[in-house]
Design a protein around this motif. Structure first.
Motif, PDB file in Angstrom:
ATOM      1  N   LEU A   4       0.789  -1.157   0.180  1.00 36.95           N
ATOM      2  CA  LEU A   4       0.213   0.182  -0.398  1.00 36.95           C
ATOM      3  C   LEU A   4       1.053   1.256   0.236  1.00 36.95           C
ATOM      4  N   GLN A   5       1.904   1.585   1.125  1.00 31.42           N
ATOM      5  CA  GLN A   5       2.625   2.332   0.674  1.00 31.42           C
ATOM      6  C   GLN A   5       3.726   2.609  -0.896  1.00 31.42           C
ATOM      7  N   PHE A   6       3.864   1.386  -1.537  1.00 36.09           N
ATOM      8  CA  PHE A   6       4.587   1.699  -2.503  1.00 36.09           C
ATOM      9  C   PHE A   6       3.387   2.276  -3.611  1.00 36.09           C
ATOM     10  N   GLY A   7       2.179   1.678  -3.822  1.00 36.98           N
ATOM     11  CA  GLY A   7       0.725   2.284  -4.204  1.00 36.98           C
ATOM     12  C   GLY A   7       0.464   3.785  -4.225  1.00 36.98           C
ATOM     13  N   VAL A   8       0.462   4.111  -3.033  1.00 32.70           N
ATOM     14  CA  VAL A   8       0.432   5.373  -2.353  1.00 32.70           C
ATOM     15  C   VAL A   8       1.556   6.582  -3.320  1.00 32.70           C
ATOM     16  N   LEU A   9       2.315   5.466  -3.278  1.00 36.16           N
ATOM     17  CA  LEU A   9       3.701   6.613  -3.511  1.00 36.16           C
ATOM     18  C   LEU A   9       3.773   6.980  -5.477  1.00 36.16           C
ATOM     19  N   ALA A  10       2.873   6.246  -6.120  1.00 39.91           N
ATOM     20  CA  ALA A  10       2.627   6.402  -7.452  1.00 39.91           C
ATOM     21  C   ALA A  10       1.864   7.985  -7.986  1.00 39.91           C
ATOM     22  N   SER A  11       0.616   7.504  -6.572  1.00 43.12           N
ATOM     23  CA  SER A  11      -0.308   8.779  -7.022  1.00 43.12           C
ATOM     24  C   SER A  11       0.604  10.464  -7.033  1.00 43.12           C
ATOM     25  N   SER A  12       2.520  10.586  -6.402  1.00 40.78           N
ATOM     26  CA  SER A  12       3.133  11.837  -6.378  1.00 40.78           C
ATOM     27  C   SER A  12       3.824  11.513  -7.275  1.00 40.78           C
ATOM     28  N   CYS A  13       3.211  11.020  -8.629  1.00 41.33           N
ATOM     29  CA  CYS A  13       4.641  10.377  -9.490  1.00 41.33           C
ATOM     30  C   CYS A  13       3.789  10.665 -11.260  1.00 41.33           C
ATOM     31  N   LYS A  14       5.087  11.348 -12.376  1.00 41.62           N
ATOM     32  CA  LYS A  14       4.435  11.808 -13.237  1.00 41.62           C
ATOM     33  C   LYS A  14       4.817  10.679 -14.237  1.00 41.62           C
ATOM     34  N   ASP A  15       5.689   9.801 -14.030  1.00 43.98           N
ATOM     35  CA  ASP A  15       6.127   8.843 -14.981  1.00 43.98           C
ATOM     36  C   ASP A  15       6.808   7.528 -14.291  1.00 43.98           C
ATOM     37  N   ASP A  16       7.252   6.303 -15.464  1.00 46.96           N
ATOM     38  CA  ASP A  16       7.791   4.803 -14.774  1.00 46.96           C
ATOM     39  C   ASP A  16       9.375   5.915 -13.572  1.00 46.96           C
ATOM     40  N   ASP A  17       9.838   6.775 -14.388  1.00 49.39           N
ATOM     41  CA  ASP A  17      10.981   6.844 -14.277  1.00 49.39           C
ATOM     42  C   ASP A  17      10.848   7.829 -12.796  1.00 49.39           C
ATOM     43  N   ASP A  18      10.183   8.841 -12.785  1.00 52.56           N
ATOM     44  CA  ASP A  18       9.858   9.029 -11.829  1.00 52.56           C
ATOM     45  C   ASP A  18       9.522   9.064 -10.449  1.00 52.56           C
ATOM     46  N   TYR A  19       8.561   7.358 -10.437  1.00 56.65           N
ATOM     47  CA  TYR A  19       8.249   6.310  -9.654  1.00 56.65           C
ATOM     48  C   TYR A  19       9.763   5.316  -9.020  1.00 56.65           C
ATOM     49  N   LEU A  20      10.352   5.466  -9.503  1.00 56.07           N
ATOM     50  CA  LEU A  20      11.319   4.498  -9.783  1.00 56.07           C
ATOM     51  C   LEU A  20      12.566   5.284  -9.016  1.00 56.07           C
ATOM     52  N   ASN A  21      13.040   7.040  -9.299  1.00 59.67           N
ATOM     53  CA  ASN A  21      13.301   7.559  -7.925  1.00 59.67           C
ATOM     54  C   ASN A  21      12.781   8.387  -6.703  1.00 59.67           C
ATOM     55  N   GLN A  22      11.563   8.206  -6.579  1.00 58.43           N
ATOM     56  CA  GLN A  22      10.868   8.469  -5.471  1.00 58.43           C
ATOM     57  C   GLN A  22      10.856   6.713  -4.026  1.00 58.43           C
ATOM     58  N   ALA A  23      10.653   6.113  -5.547  1.00 56.87           N
ATOM     59  CA  ALA A  23      10.471   4.512  -4.311  1.00 56.87           C
ATOM     60  C   ALA A  23      11.745   4.581  -4.043  1.00 56.87           C
TER      61      ALA A  23
END
Length: 105
Positions: free
Chosen positions: A27-46
């Protein structure tokens, strides 16, 4: 964005890896996706989030913040985070334009 917008390797390497350990981590990683603009941004934030967790000295704070007081094994949690960091490094070897995405149409 939503987790459905993640590339297949990113979804498997982060979301499914977290699920193997504990649904609350997923759930923590799922919620993180909502603040990301694309796949690379998600990888960076994760990656940044994981590194923050690994650097925290008080494991009880992590348990309260992520697992809502559930009993979890600290070593297993850290191992999962390190596996996820390794997965992120592998995913990054493939440029985003070459990653496979689900076709939801």
């Amino acid at each position: 964005m939503d987790t459905d917008d993640l590339s297949i390797p990113t979804y498997k390497g982060i979301i499914l890896e977290a699920e193997k350990f504990n649904h609350e981590l997923t759930l923590q990683f799922g919620v993180l996706a909502s603040s990301c603009k694309d796949d690379d941004d998600y990888l960076n934030q994760a990656e940044a989030l994981i590194k923050d967790w690994l650097q925290m000295n008080d494991f009880e704070d992590i348990i309260d913040g992520i697992f809502f007081g559930q009993k979890v094994n600290e070593n297993a949690f850290r191992k999962t985070l390190n596996i996820t960091l390794s997965n992120i490094a592998e995913i990054r070897k493939t440029p985003m334009k070459q990653r496979e995405f689900e076709d939801w149409e």
